[in-house]
Design a protein around this motif. Structure first.
Motif, PDB file in Angstrom:
ATOM      1  N   ASP A 196      92.476  29.592  52.904  1.00 28.47           N
ATOM      2  CA  ASP A 196      91.620  30.520  53.658  1.00 28.47           C
ATOM      3  C   ASP A 196      90.545  31.138  52.758  1.00 28.47           C
ATOM      4  O   ASP A 196      89.385  31.244  53.134  1.00 28.47           O
ATOM      5  CB  ASP A 196      92.449  31.593  54.394  1.00 28.47           C
ATOM      6  N   SER A 197      90.935  31.488  51.515  1.00 34.82           N
ATOM      7  CA  SER A 197      89.947  32.052  50.572  1.00 34.82           C
ATOM      8  C   SER A 197      88.917  31.000  50.174  1.00 34.82           C
ATOM      9  O   SER A 197      87.727  31.291  50.040  1.00 34.82           O
ATOM     10  CB  SER A 197      90.628  32.554  49.309  1.00 34.82           C
ATOM     11  N   VAL A 198      89.386  29.780  49.989  1.00 34.17           N
ATOM     12  CA  VAL A 198      88.478  28.695  49.606  1.00 34.17           C
ATOM     13  C   VAL A 198      87.403  28.496  50.675  1.00 34.17           C
ATOM     14  O   VAL A 198      86.227  28.302  50.378  1.00 34.17           O
ATOM     15  CB  VAL A 198      89.280  27.394  49.373  1.00 34.17           C
ATOM     16  N   LEU A 199      87.817  28.577  51.946  1.00 38.07           N
ATOM     17  CA  LEU A 199      86.850  28.403  53.043  1.00 38.07           C
ATOM     18  C   LEU A 199      85.793  29.508  53.014  1.00 38.07           C
ATOM     19  O   LEU A 199      84.616  29.255  53.228  1.00 38.07           O
ATOM     20  CB  LEU A 199      87.579  28.416  54.393  1.00 38.07           C
ATOM     21  N   VAL A 200      86.242  30.735  52.717  1.00 37.02           N
ATOM     22  CA  VAL A 200      85.296  31.852  52.655  1.00 37.02           C
ATOM     23  C   VAL A 200      84.266  31.581  51.562  1.00 37.02           C
ATOM     24  O   VAL A 200      83.064  31.711  51.774  1.00 37.02           O
ATOM     25  CB  VAL A 200      86.024  33.190  52.378  1.00 37.02           C
ATOM     26  N   VAL A 201      84.756  31.188  50.398  1.00 40.70           N
ATOM     27  CA  VAL A 201      83.851  31.023  49.255  1.00 40.70           C
ATOM     28  C   VAL A 201      82.929  29.811  49.438  1.00 40.70           C
ATOM     29  O   VAL A 201      81.737  29.885  49.170  1.00 40.70           O
ATOM     30  CB  VAL A 201      84.659  30.902  47.932  1.00 40.70           C
ATOM     31  N   LEU A 202      83.478  28.732  49.932  1.00 39.92           N
ATOM     32  CA  LEU A 202      82.654  27.536  50.122  1.00 39.92           C
ATOM     33  C   LEU A 202      81.576  27.789  51.181  1.00 39.92           C
ATOM     34  O   LEU A 202      80.470  27.251  51.103  1.00 39.92           O
ATOM     35  CB  LEU A 202      83.544  26.355  50.543  1.00 39.92           C
ATOM     36  N   GLY A 203      81.896  28.633  52.149  1.00 46.75           N
ATOM     37  CA  GLY A 203      80.937  28.937  53.221  1.00 46.75           C
ATOM     38  C   GLY A 203      81.255  28.088  54.436  1.00 46.75           C
ATOM     39  O   GLY A 203      81.574  26.900  54.321  1.00 46.75           O
ATOM     40  N   LYS A 204      81.162  28.749  55.600  1.00 46.01           N
ATOM     41  CA  LYS A 204      81.569  28.092  56.842  1.00 46.01           C
ATOM     42  C   LYS A 204      80.762  26.818  57.100  1.00 46.01           C
ATOM     43  O   LYS A 204      81.314  25.764  57.416  1.00 46.01           O
ATOM     44  CB  LYS A 204      81.402  29.070  58.000  1.00 46.01           C
TER      45      LYS A 204
ATOM     46  N   ILE B  65      87.260  26.857  63.395  1.00 47.20           N
ATOM     47  CA  ILE B  65      86.615  27.460  62.221  1.00 47.20           C
ATOM     48  C   ILE B  65      85.136  27.727  62.517  1.00 47.20           C
ATOM     49  O   ILE B  65      84.602  28.774  62.166  1.00 47.20           O
ATOM     50  CB  ILE B  65      86.761  26.543  60.990  1.00 47.20           C
ATOM     51  N   SER B  66      84.513  26.810  63.186  1.00 49.12           N
ATOM     52  CA  SER B  66      83.068  26.957  63.379  1.00 49.12           C
ATOM     53  C   SER B  66      82.718  28.153  64.264  1.00 49.12           C
ATOM     54  O   SER B  66      81.593  28.630  64.235  1.00 49.12           O
ATOM     55  CB  SER B  66      82.443  25.662  63.902  1.00 49.12           C
ATOM     56  N   THR B  67      83.679  28.652  65.027  1.00 44.81           N
ATOM     57  CA  THR B  67      83.357  29.824  65.856  1.00 44.81           C
ATOM     58  C   THR B  67      84.042  31.092  65.327  1.00 44.81           C
ATOM     59  O   THR B  67      83.883  32.162  65.883  1.00 44.81           O
ATOM     60  CB  THR B  67      83.797  29.591  67.321  1.00 44.81           C
ATOM     61  N   ALA B  68      84.844  30.949  64.258  1.00 40.48           N
ATOM     62  CA  ALA B  68      85.578  32.122  63.736  1.00 40.48           C
ATOM     63  C   ALA B  68      84.667  33.005  62.884  1.00 40.48           C
ATOM     64  O   ALA B  68      83.620  32.560  62.406  1.00 40.48           O
ATOM     65  CB  ALA B  68      86.759  31.653  62.901  1.00 40.48           C
ATOM     66  N   GLU B  69      85.088  34.241  62.740  1.00 42.80           N
ATOM     67  CA  GLU B  69      84.434  35.152  61.784  1.00 42.80           C
ATOM     68  C   GLU B  69      84.608  34.547  60.386  1.00 42.80           C
ATOM     69  O   GLU B  69      85.697  34.046  60.092  1.00 42.80           O
ATOM     70  CB  GLU B  69      85.174  36.495  61.770  1.00 42.80           C
ATOM     71  N   PRO B  70      83.621  34.625  59.535  1.00 43.68           N
ATOM     72  CA  PRO B  70      83.792  33.994  58.210  1.00 43.68           C
ATOM     73  C   PRO B  70      84.576  34.886  57.246  1.00 43.68           C
ATOM     74  O   PRO B  70      84.088  35.259  56.185  1.00 43.68           O
ATOM     75  CB  PRO B  70      82.351  33.780  57.750  1.00 43.68           C
ATOM     76  N   THR B  71      85.808  35.222  57.638  1.00 40.91           N
ATOM     77  CA  THR B  71      86.644  36.051  56.744  1.00 40.91           C
ATOM     78  C   THR B  71      87.968  35.346  56.507  1.00 40.91           C
ATOM     79  O   THR B  71      88.393  34.509  57.319  1.00 40.91           O
ATOM     80  CB  THR B  71      86.949  37.436  57.368  1.00 40.91           C
ATOM     81  N   LYS B  72      88.614  35.766  55.437  1.00 35.77           N
ATOM     82  CA  LYS B  72      89.917  35.222  55.060  1.00 35.77           C
ATOM     83  C   LYS B  72      90.929  35.433  56.196  1.00 35.77           C
ATOM     84  O   LYS B  72      91.664  34.520  56.564  1.00 35.77           O
ATOM     85  CB  LYS B  72      90.349  35.991  53.807  1.00 35.77           C
ATOM     86  N   GLU B  73      90.897  36.643  56.773  1.00 35.02           N
ATOM     87  CA  GLU B  73      91.850  36.994  57.828  1.00 35.02           C
ATOM     88  C   GLU B  73      91.636  36.103  59.060  1.00 35.02           C
ATOM     89  O   GLU B  73      92.594  35.584  59.636  1.00 35.02           O
ATOM     90  CB  GLU B  73      91.704  38.471  58.236  1.00 35.02           C
ATOM     91  N   ALA B  74      90.368  35.935  59.429  1.00 36.46           N
ATOM     92  CA  ALA B  74      90.061  35.147  60.623  1.00 36.46           C
ATOM     93  C   ALA B  74      90.482  33.687  60.405  1.00 36.46           C
ATOM     94  O   ALA B  74      91.090  33.065  61.285  1.00 36.46           O
ATOM     95  CB  ALA B  74      88.577  35.227  60.940  1.00 36.46           C
ATOM     96  N   TYR B  75      90.212  33.155  59.206  1.00 38.38           N
ATOM     97  CA  TYR B  75      90.591  31.766  58.926  1.00 38.38           C
ATOM     98  C   TYR B  75      92.108  31.617  58.905  1.00 38.38           C
ATOM     99  O   TYR B  75      92.660  30.625  59.400  1.00 38.38           O
ATOM    100  CB  TYR B  75      89.999  31.276  57.600  1.00 38.38           C
ATOM    101  N   ALA B  76      92.788  32.616  58.386  1.00 37.61           N
ATOM    102  CA  ALA B  76      94.258  32.562  58.349  1.00 37.61           C
ATOM    103  C   ALA B  76      94.801  32.526  59.779  1.00 37.61           C
ATOM    104  O   ALA B  76      95.741  31.774  60.093  1.00 37.61           O
ATOM    105  CB  ALA B  76      94.803  33.762  57.583  1.00 37.61           C
TER     106      ALA B  76
END
Ligand code: GLU
Length: 468
Positions: free
Chosen positions: A448-456, A402-413
């Motif tokens: 995945d959406s929660v991670l986007v909103v909470l912030g990486k 997660i820490s190196t992923a793009e901060p998007t829903k798709e990337a987290y998924a």
């Protein structure tokens, strides 16, 4: 008729509790005026001094403003028009349309008892009504008379009610109405007539508890040379148990609904359907309602309040709301719950994430707590209890990815998918511990959406505490 300038009014008595059903009587005349490019007037019928209150006036005015029922004139308070009513009473006395009646309360009661005993309908017997060739009783000393209207004798009053169809009431059913009390104050039915005439009201749209007043009002109006408006008498609104709505059986005011997190447009849509329909349209905009509104489509049978339907409609409106507007409407609720919506993720994003599952603004605000309450401070025991030892390696990998992923829903998924495949585990086995690590609860929207909103940054910080 073709060139008639439509003028309607809402004429509430500011007495007692003003519930949602009461405001339906404002909605229809408002919509009829707007549909016809006419005028809508608010008239406060506050002559019952004992029962009227400023609190009730405020509830009415605020409720109408909140629903967007804008006024062209008013509020006009009847108490400020008393001189005008007195003036008309005097004119009617002078022209013989009304007369003083000295019958005392006791005499009236006696008369009523006699009539009841002989199975007659209790009514004033016209003792003091002047007629050619009739000798009136001697005027008693020291008695202030009431003033009575000389109701026509014989014939009937007929009107074509826009909801109930033709109604005919024989004049024999109507006795001579008291239009002013001994102290000179005008009575309710009289003030209504003078107001409707002075205000050039073309359509009276009101509750059908007033049907009995209508023939009396028409007679007075005609005697004064006016032509009666169109009357539309709306069937009552019953509560969900089929009883008359009242505070005692749980009716709520518009203010209560506002506080419970309902949207004004949802309430308006709901009220519109409570006694009116347009085909099978259930969800429509205010503009559509105004475009479609006509008196012909008003229902003839009592409407029944249905709280589930209102909640469902509120959900529809929340789901389809513009997130920026919805966030603005939700903020006061969040603040009331003690959240600082500036200290945390963008509130509009939070609301967008939560709105599809919420029925009320309160539910959205409740959901928003996830993002504005302080990060959980999990004890070693809590971690042990809620996060299986076996999932720790996967969790560790996940935090890194997660820490190196793009901060998007798709990337987290994609990150989740990759870790699930690597460890041969199913989504809940990973998502539940992640939720718990982030919020100390497993109830959240899609992870995945929660991670986007909470912030990486914040997410990684919270997760790292658990996997160390
Ligand atoms: N003041 C009356 C009421 O609140 C309404 C009178 C009317 O609309 O004519 O029931």
């Amino acid at each position: 008729m073709r060139f008639m300038h439509i003028r309607t009014r809402f004429a509430p008595s500011p007495t007692g509790f003003i519930h949602l059903g009461n405001l339906r009587s404002a909605l229809y005349p408002w919509a009829f005026a707007r549909h016809n490019k006419g005028d809508f007037i608010l008239r406060i019928e506050d002559t019952d001094l004992e029962r009227s209150s400023q609190e009730a006036v405020d509830v009415i005015i605020e409720g109408m403003a909140w629903l967007g029922l804008d006024l062209d004139e008013g509020p006009i308070y009847q108490m400020q028009r008393i001189d005008r009513y007195r003036e008309v009473v005097k004119q009617m006395l002078d022209s013989g349309l009304a007369y003083p009646c000295y019958m005392s309360e006791e005499e009236l009661n006696k008369l009523r008892d006699q009539q009841m005993a002989s199975k007659e309908k209790p009514r004033y017997n016209g003792l003091w009504r002047p007629e050619p060739g009739k000798t009136l009783p001697p005027v008693p000393e020291g008695v202030s008379p009431v003033i009575r209207f000389k109701n026509p004798i014989g014939g009937s009053v007929i009107w074509n009610d826009a909801v109930k169809g033709q109604i005919e009431i024989s004049n024999d059913e109507l006795d001579d109405l008291v239009i002013a009390r001994p102290d000179g104050t005008p009575t309710y039915n009289f003030c209504v007539v003078i107001d409707d005439m002075d205000m050039n009201i073309t359509h009276v749209i009101r509750g059908d508890d007033h049907v009995n007043n209508t023939p009396r009002q028409i007679n007075i109006m005609k005697a004064l040379g006016g032509s009666p408006p169109v009357y539309a008498h709306l069937p009552t609104v019953l509560n969900d148990a089929g009883e008359k709505m009242s505070k005692r059986n749980g009716a709520m005011s518009v203010r209560d609904y506002q506080r419970a997190g309902y949207l004004p447009d949802a309430i308006l849509n709901y009220l519109a359907r409570l006694g009116w329909s347009h085909g099978d349209a259930e969800v429509f905009t205010k503009e559509q309602f105004v475009n479609w509104f006509d008196l012909e489509s008003l229902g003839r049978s009592p409407a029944q309040h249905n709280p589930e339907k209102l909640l469902w409609l509120n959900h529809q409106y929340i789901q389809n709301s513009d997130p920026v507007k919805l966030a603005a409407a939700t903020k006061p609720f969040a603040h009331e719950m003690g959240m600082d919506t500036e200290a945390g993720p963008d509130f509009v994003q939070v609301v967008s994430l939560l709105k599809d599952r919420a029925n009320t603004l309160i539910e959205i605000a409740e959901g928003a707590k996830l993002f504005y309450l302080p990060a959980p401070n999990l004890t070693a025991d809590q971690i042990k209890e809620n996060i299986a030892e076996a999932v720790m390696p996967a969790l560790k990998d996940l935090v890194e990815a997660i820490s190196t992923a793009e901060p998007t829903k798709e990337a987290y998924a994609a990150v989740f998918k990759q870790i699930l495949a690597k460890y041969q585990i199913k989504m809940p086995a990973l998502a539940m511990p992640v939720r718990y690590a982030l919020f100390a609860t497993t109830q959240t929207p899609a992870i995945d959406s929660v991670l986007v909103v909470l912030g990486k940054e914040e997410a990684v910080k919270r997760l790292s505490k658990v996997v160390q």
